[in-house]
Motif scaffolding. Structure first.
Motif, mmCIF file in Angstrom:
data_model
loop_
_atom_site.group_PDB
_atom_site.id
_atom_site.type_symbol
_atom_site.label_atom_id
_atom_site.label_comp_id
_atom_site.label_asym_id
_atom_site.label_seq_id
_atom_site.Cartn_x
_atom_site.Cartn_y
_atom_site.Cartn_z
ATOM 1 N N ASP A 110 0.944 -1.166 0.005
ATOM 2 C CA ASP A 110 -0.151 -0.130 -0.108
ATOM 3 C C ASP A 110 0.703 1.189 -0.062
ATOM 4 O O ASP A 110 1.950 1.125 0.845
ATOM 5 N N GLU A 111 0.508 2.125 -0.804
ATOM 6 C CA GLU A 111 1.340 3.468 -0.924
ATOM 7 C C GLU A 111 1.636 4.262 0.499
ATOM 8 O O GLU A 111 2.464 5.035 0.504
ATOM 9 N N VAL A 164 4.287 0.391 -4.911
ATOM 10 C CA VAL A 164 3.426 -0.962 -4.468
ATOM 11 C C VAL A 164 3.684 -2.012 -5.494
ATOM 12 O O VAL A 164 3.777 -1.885 -6.625
ATOM 13 N N ARG A 263 -3.208 -11.261 1.212
ATOM 14 C CA ARG A 263 -4.399 -10.192 1.214
ATOM 15 C C ARG A 263 -5.096 -10.170 2.389
ATOM 16 O O ARG A 263 -5.374 -9.165 2.939
ATOM 17 N N THR A 270 -5.872 -3.591 8.216
ATOM 18 C CA THR A 270 -6.334 -2.303 8.066
ATOM 19 C C THR A 270 -7.633 -2.116 8.575
ATOM 20 O O THR A 270 -8.330 -1.223 8.585
#
Length: 480
Positions: A110-111, A164, A263, A270
């Motif tokens: 994730d950036e 990413v 994932r 998150t």
């Protein structure tokens, strides 16, 4: 037709796994065309053919792979500490703090600064530092660490968006596909090695509880842990985790955790940092040759449902004892680990299509991904009073607690999780892991029942007790 496809295109097509056929031109020369048909191997015909390279894939993927350095301090106890003769001359020896460093790799997913690595790279770390591709060093914090999948999610704060590596979630990887392994072996700096997918769905490896690995022969060495296994599309196929080796170096057998599991762990990090794995609610066993013969199969295939948990997802989907699960979401399964992996990568509320065989007929049922019932931490109670259990800590078993602690999800009742020193429970030999089955010849299935039984028999001098320890049942009469 008098035209010719450049030789470099032919070699590139072959390298990417495209079908290649040969055709004859009007002047009698043999042509090579990209299309459907039989593959033809050809020697490089030009300097351009010899210069075909993985560099374009590496240029896109490498900036998203980082080095992870962890540091922790451990007590280094003097082996002579506590020895009266030694301490008479040298005095008491206090433990010294020794610094332990480890290194590994990680992948930016994730950036905003989310990085995936292996749990064993950061386990016990008191300080974490991440070195980016452009040599910047950033402090990192652990958002989520999951020992059962050997994955951890870190977070760093950068002044600008980070490169990413996207997930490859197509599920189209096949044995023989070219792959790249990117990491930091032996701390020498970022290194790229190439190989192929040697096998898929390896489950009998014994590395993690959710074993379902991509095997590769790309060179993986210590320090590569947590690095990227990259597809030819420049996407993250898996996280390099372990190797089989007698020498400690690469012997061409490496294992990566698939992107689907990675994932799901990132999503949990998150969404509050709690990883809740859906469960099927069914006990499964392999299909042996005898079972396959009785089912009319020409070979062993699928997984046999041997029991169904009442009210669980499998029960709600009307799975029955004796069903053979053939596939989950279109992916064939041949053992329990494969089924558990497929459900563990789903999020709560998602639906999975399960194809099964029942009474000689194939059918498909929809199973809703649900969390196992109960409390993950378990409801605990320390017993007291005049009884043999005084000083024992008990937990009421549930599918959620059992799953979190690697216990059979179907197991019910009470389990001893701790014993206080110099207590009655220690005197009578109770141990953590003991499952209490009955007290005074009455079965006890929850904390309320054992409390009631202890209160009822408070003045008793004899206590018939039945427990289960490491799969064996023991019945004893304890006397106060």
């Amino acid at each position: 037709m008098n035209w010719k496809l450049p030789a470099i295109a032919v070699a590139l097509a072959a390298g990417l796994g495209l079908a290649v056929i040969a055709a004859n031109t009007a002047d009698g020369q043999e042509e090579t065309l990209a299309g459907a048909g039989e593959r033809v191997r050809a020697l490089p015909q030009s300097r351009g053919d010899m210069q075909l390279s993985f560099a374009p894939v590496v240029r896109e993927a490498a900036p998203a792979v980082v080095n992870v350095y962890s540091r922790r301090f451990v007590a280094d106890r003097n082996p002579f500490a506590g020895d009266p003769m030694f301490e008479r001359f040298f005095g008491p020896q206090a433990p010294r703090q020794r610094e332990v460093q480890s290194l590994g790799s990680g992948v930016i997913v994730d950036e905003a600064g989310l990085i995936v690595t292996n749990n064993h790279v950061v386990a016990g770390a008191q300080e974490l530092r991440v070195v980016l591709y452009d040599r910047r060093e950033l402090e990192a914090e652990i958002l989520l660490a999951d020992e059962r999948t050997d994955l951890a999610v870190l977070r760093v704060v950068a002044d600008e968006p980070l490169p990413v590596l996207p997930f490859d979630l197509t599920g189209s990887a096949e044995v023989g596909d070219l792959v790249l392994a990117i990491g930091n072996p032996f701390g020498v700096g970022q290194t790229v090695t190439s190989g192929i997918v040697s096998a898929l769905a390896r489950t009998d490896v014994g590395i993690t509880d959710y074993a379902f690995f991509i095997q590769t022969d790309a060179a993986i060495n210590p320090g590569n842990s947590g690095g990227a296994l990259v597809s030819m599309n420049g996407e993250l196929l898996g996280i390099n985790t372990a190797i089989f080796s007698r020498s400690g170096g690469s012997q061409g057998i490496g294992f990566a955790i698939p992107a689907e599991m990675v994932r799901s762990v990132v999503q949990a990090a998150t969404n509050g940092g709690e990883l809740v794995r859906p469960w099927l609610g069914a006990r499964l066993q392999p299909v042996t040759s005898d079972i396959a013969l009785s089912m009319g199969f020409d070979r062993p295939r699928g997984v046999l449902v041997s029991d169904v948990y009442p009210g669980g997802p499998a029960d709600s989907a009307r799975l029955r004892q004796g069903d053979i699960i053939l596939s989950v979401d279109g992916v064939d399964v041949n053992n329990e680990a494969a089924v558990r992996f497929r459900f563990a990568t789903r999020t709560i509320g998602e639906e999975s299509q399960v194809r099964l065989m029942r009474d000689g007929q194939e059918r498909t049922v929809t199973v809703l991904a649900e969390a196992p019932p109960g409390e993950r931490e378990g409801e605990r109670l320390v017993l007291s009073g005049r009884n043999p259990f005084s000083g024992a800590e008990l937990v009421q078993l549930s599918p959620a607690f059992n799953d979190a602690n690697g216990i059979d999800p179907f197991l019910e009742g009470l389990i001893v999780t701790g014993v206080q020193r110099r207590s009655a429970a220690e005197f009578y030999g109770f141990q953590p892991g003991d499952r209490v089955l009955s007290v005074n010849r009455r079965s006890v299935r929850d904390l309320a029942e054992i409390e009631l039984e202890l209160e009822r028999s408070d003045n008793a001098r004899e206590w018939p007790v039945e427990i289960e320890r490491r799969g064996e049942r023991f019945a004893r009469t304890l006397r106060l």
